[in-house]
Design a protein around this motif. Structure first.
Motif, mmCIF file in Angstrom:
data_model
loop_
_atom_site.group_PDB
_atom_site.id
_atom_site.type_symbol
_atom_site.label_atom_id
_atom_site.label_comp_id
_atom_site.label_asym_id
_atom_site.label_seq_id
_atom_site.Cartn_x
_atom_site.Cartn_y
_atom_site.Cartn_z
ATOM 1 N N PRO A 160 0.818 -1.229 0.044
ATOM 2 C CA PRO A 160 0.202 0.027 -0.042
ATOM 3 C C PRO A 160 0.959 1.436 0.026
ATOM 4 N N LEU A 161 1.887 1.236 0.251
ATOM 5 C CA LEU A 161 3.139 2.511 0.309
ATOM 6 C C LEU A 161 3.372 2.692 -0.960
ATOM 7 N N PRO A 162 3.327 4.174 -1.255
ATOM 8 C CA PRO A 162 3.621 4.946 -2.512
ATOM 9 C C PRO A 162 4.680 4.414 -3.056
ATOM 10 N N VAL A 184 0.993 -7.830 -4.331
ATOM 11 C CA VAL A 184 -0.336 -7.230 -4.560
ATOM 12 C C VAL A 184 -0.553 -5.758 -4.360
ATOM 13 N N THR A 185 -0.645 -5.111 -5.282
ATOM 14 C CA THR A 185 -0.487 -3.524 -5.317
ATOM 15 C C THR A 185 -1.934 -2.938 -4.901
ATOM 16 N N LEU A 186 -1.753 -1.970 -3.987
ATOM 17 C CA LEU A 186 -3.003 -1.164 -3.470
ATOM 18 C C LEU A 186 -2.654 0.232 -3.830
ATOM 19 N N PRO A 187 -3.651 1.002 -4.527
ATOM 20 C CA PRO A 187 -3.610 2.316 -5.001
ATOM 21 C C PRO A 187 -3.185 3.156 -3.572
ATOM 22 N N ARG A 188 -3.389 2.877 -2.478
ATOM 23 C CA ARG A 188 -3.332 3.597 -1.221
ATOM 24 C C ARG A 188 -3.621 3.046 -0.215
ATOM 25 N N THR A 193 -9.767 -2.221 3.048
ATOM 26 C CA THR A 193 -9.312 -2.577 1.664
ATOM 27 C C THR A 193 -7.852 -3.419 1.942
ATOM 28 N N TYR A 194 -7.105 -2.855 2.698
ATOM 29 C CA TYR A 194 -5.749 -3.302 3.215
ATOM 30 C C TYR A 194 -5.817 -4.681 3.879
ATOM 31 N N TYR A 201 -5.406 -12.631 -0.249
ATOM 32 C CA TYR A 201 -4.424 -12.994 -0.880
ATOM 33 C C TYR A 201 -3.385 -13.761 0.030
ATOM 34 N N LYS A 202 -3.723 -13.835 1.200
ATOM 35 C CA LYS A 202 -2.783 -14.772 2.000
ATOM 36 C C LYS A 202 -1.551 -14.079 2.325
#
Length: 445
Positions: A160-162, A184-188, A193-194, A201-202
Motif C-alpha cells: 500500500p505504500l507509495p 499485491v498492489t494497492l493504490p493507497r 481494503t488493506y 491473498y494470504k
C-alpha cells in the motif's frame, strides 16, 4: 527513449509501475519518481531539475502532468497508465510489435538507474543519483537470510505504500519481485481494503508506514479479518527501521533472530556503521552519543548537479553523514535519539522546515517565520509555524495560504503560533530547539 534520458513517474500505485521501472532502466535511461501529492509547481521543479523528457502518470494525476507540460517544453507528451483523452496510453507502447530492446552498454557503477528526490536542510529538493550497482547491492543485502528473505511461490507482499517513494519502490516492490514473491498492489492505504487484501491473498509481508503499526495494535477492524498468514509487517522512516533515499534506502534493520525495543537494528550485510564525535569526527565507543555515519555499496553516487552538497554529505573515504544523533550498544544494535538535520518526518514523508518558511515569507503579511516538528504519536511529527506578522492576519488564512501551495503532507498540521520574534543565533540560524521547548512547556499534560 535513449540512454541518458530521464523519465518521470508520477502517480498512485499500479502494477504497471514495475513495467515502467524495468523498461526505463533496461534502456539505459533513468527513472525519477515524483510523489502523487506534489503541486504542479513542485512537480515542475523536479521535471526541470532532472531534465525529464517524458512523464508517465496515472489517470488521477493527469491534470497536474498536463499543467506541467504546458510550462515545460522539454516534455512533449504525457504517457498515462490507463486511458485518458489527449494522452498516450502506456498499453500502446508495450503492445507495439515493432519495438525491440536495444543492446545498451550499461556501466553499473556509473550509470544512474533511479533518481528520487530528497529534501535537505536547505529545503531545496535534491536529486539522489542511485546507480544500477547501488540498487542491485541493496536488493542483495535485503535478501540475506537474517534480514528480509522471501520464498518464491509462497510469500505474498501487500503493497500500500507509495511506489513513487524510495522505500515503496525498492523494498515494497522490487525486493519481493526480485526474489520471486507475489506483490499485491494497492493504490493507497485504506483500512478495510488493506486488511481484506491480507486475508484474501494470504499476505505474508507488507511494508507499511509507522502509523500503520499503531493501526494494527489499536484499530477495531483488525479483529474482523483472518490475518493468520501475515508474519512480517515491516516499517521504516522511524526507529523501527532505518534508511534514507541516499542509501537506496536501507542501512540498518532488526535481524529476524532478534530485536531490541527502540533500536533501528544492526547494519545490513556489507554495510559499515559508526558513531562519531560531532565536532572532531573521531569514532566513539559503546553507548557514546554522536553522529551516525554509514558506508556501503548502497550509498548514492551523489546529488544531481550539486557537487557541493555531495562533498558535504559524503567524505573522501566514502562515509555518508546521516545527520542523525545516536549510539550503539554492546551487542551492536544502533539507536537514534535526535537529528542534526532539521527535517520534519510526517508519516514517513520528509518535510523541510526551510521550504515551508520560504513559502510563508512570500506572504505579504509575514515578516519572519520558523517551522518545527512537534511530536505526534500517530504520524511522527506535525509541522508547526511560528510567525512574526507585518499586519494582522488569522491562523486560518495562513493555513489556507500554505495549503494552496504545497503537497498535503507538507501542510501545517501542527498549527500556527504568532510571536514577537523568532529566536536566532547571531549568525541568523533559527533556534528550533528553543521553539520546541517553548511549545512543550505550554502544552504539558
Amino acid at each position: 527513449m535513449r540512454k541518458g534520458d530521464v523519465v518521470c513517474l508520477h502517480g498512485t500505485n499500479t502494477p504497471m509501475f514495475l513495467h515502467v521501472f524495468c523498461g526505463v532502466t533496461s534502456n539505459g535511461a533513468s527513472l525519477t519518481i515524483a510523489n502523487s501529492q506534489l503541486t504542479p509547481g513542485e512537480l515542475l521543479h523536479q521535471i526541470q531539475e532532472s531534465n525529464s523528457r517524458f512523464i508517465v502518470t496515472t489517470p488521477d494525476c493527469v491534470l497536474n502532468a498536463k499543467t506541467v507540460v504546458k510550462q515545460c517544453h522539454q516534455v512533449k507528451n504525457v504517457i498515462v497508465l490507463g486511458d485518458v483523452e489527449g494522452c498516450v496510453p502506456f498499453s500502446t507502447i508495450i503492445n507495439d510489435s515493432n519495438c525491440s530492446l536495444p543492446n545498451v552498454n550499461i556501466k553499473p557503477t556509473n550509470d544512474v538507474a533511479l533518481l528520487p528526490y530528497s529534501s535537505g536542510t536547505t529545503g531545496l529538493p535534491k536529486g539522489v543519483m542511485l546507480t544500477h550497482h547501488n540498487l542491485v547491492a541493496q536488493l542483495s543485502q535485503l535478501r540475506h537470510h537474517l534480514y528480509l528473505p522471501f520464498t518464491s511461490g509462497y510469500d505474498v507482499s501487500i503493497a500500500p505504500l507509495p511506489m513513487v517513494h524510495i522505500a515503496g519502490l525498492v523494498i515494497g516492490l522490487l525486493n519481493p519481485v526480485a526474489q520471486g514473491a507475489t506483490v499485491v498492489t494497492l493504490p493507497r492505504f485504506e483500512p478495510e481494503t488493506y486488511l481484506k487484501a491480507i486475508q484474501d491473498y494470504k499476505g505474508t509481508f507488507s511494508l507499511v508506514a509507522p502509523p500503520v503499526v499503531n493501526f494494527f495494535a489499536s484499530h477495531p477492524s483488525v479483529d474482523n479479518y483472518d490475518l493468520s498468514s501475515f508474519h512480517t509487517p515491516y516499517s521504516g522512516a522511524a526507529p523501527l527501521r532505518y534508511g534514507m533515499s541516499e542509501t537506496s534506502p536501507a542501512t540498518h534493520t532488526s535481524p529476524l533472530d532478534g530485536w531490541k525495543f527502540g533500536s533501528i537494528g544492526k547494519p545490513l550485510p556489507n554495510t559499515e556503521s559508526k558513531v562519531v564525535d560531532i565536532g572532531t569526527g573521531k569514532s566513539l565507543g559503546i553507548n557514546e552519543h554522536g553522529e551516525l555515519w554509514v558506508r556501503g555499496p548502497q550509498v548514492m553516487k551523489g546529488y544531481l548537479n550539486n557537487h557541493k552538497a555531495t562533498e558535504e554529505a559524503i567524505n573522501s573515504d566514502g562515509w555518508i553523514k546521516t545527520g542523525d544523533i545516536g549510539y550503539y550498544d554492546e551487542d551492536g544494535h544502533y539507536y537514534i535519539i535526535d537529528r542534526l538535520k532539521e527535517i520534519v518526518k510526517y508519516k514517513g514523508y520528509q518535510v523541510a522546515p526551510a521550504y515551508l518558511e520560504s513559502v510563508l515569507l512570500a506572504h505579504p503579511d509575514v515578516a519572519d517565520s520558523a517551522v518545527i516538528g512537534i511530536p505526534d504519536d500517530v504520524t511522527g511529527a506535525l509541522p508547526r509555524a511560528f510567525i512574526v506578522r507585518k499586519r494582522d492576519i488569522s491562523e486560518d488564512k495562513i493555513l489556507q495560504y500554505v495549503k494552496d501551495r504545497v503537497a498535503p503532507y507538507k501542510q501545517l498540521r501542527g498549527g500556527v503560533e504568532f510571536v514577537d520574534e523568532i529566536p536566532k543565533l547571531p549568525s541568523g540560524k533559527i533556534l528550533r530547539r528553543k521553539l520546541l521547548e517553548m511549545y512543550s512547556s505550554r502544552n504539558k499534560a
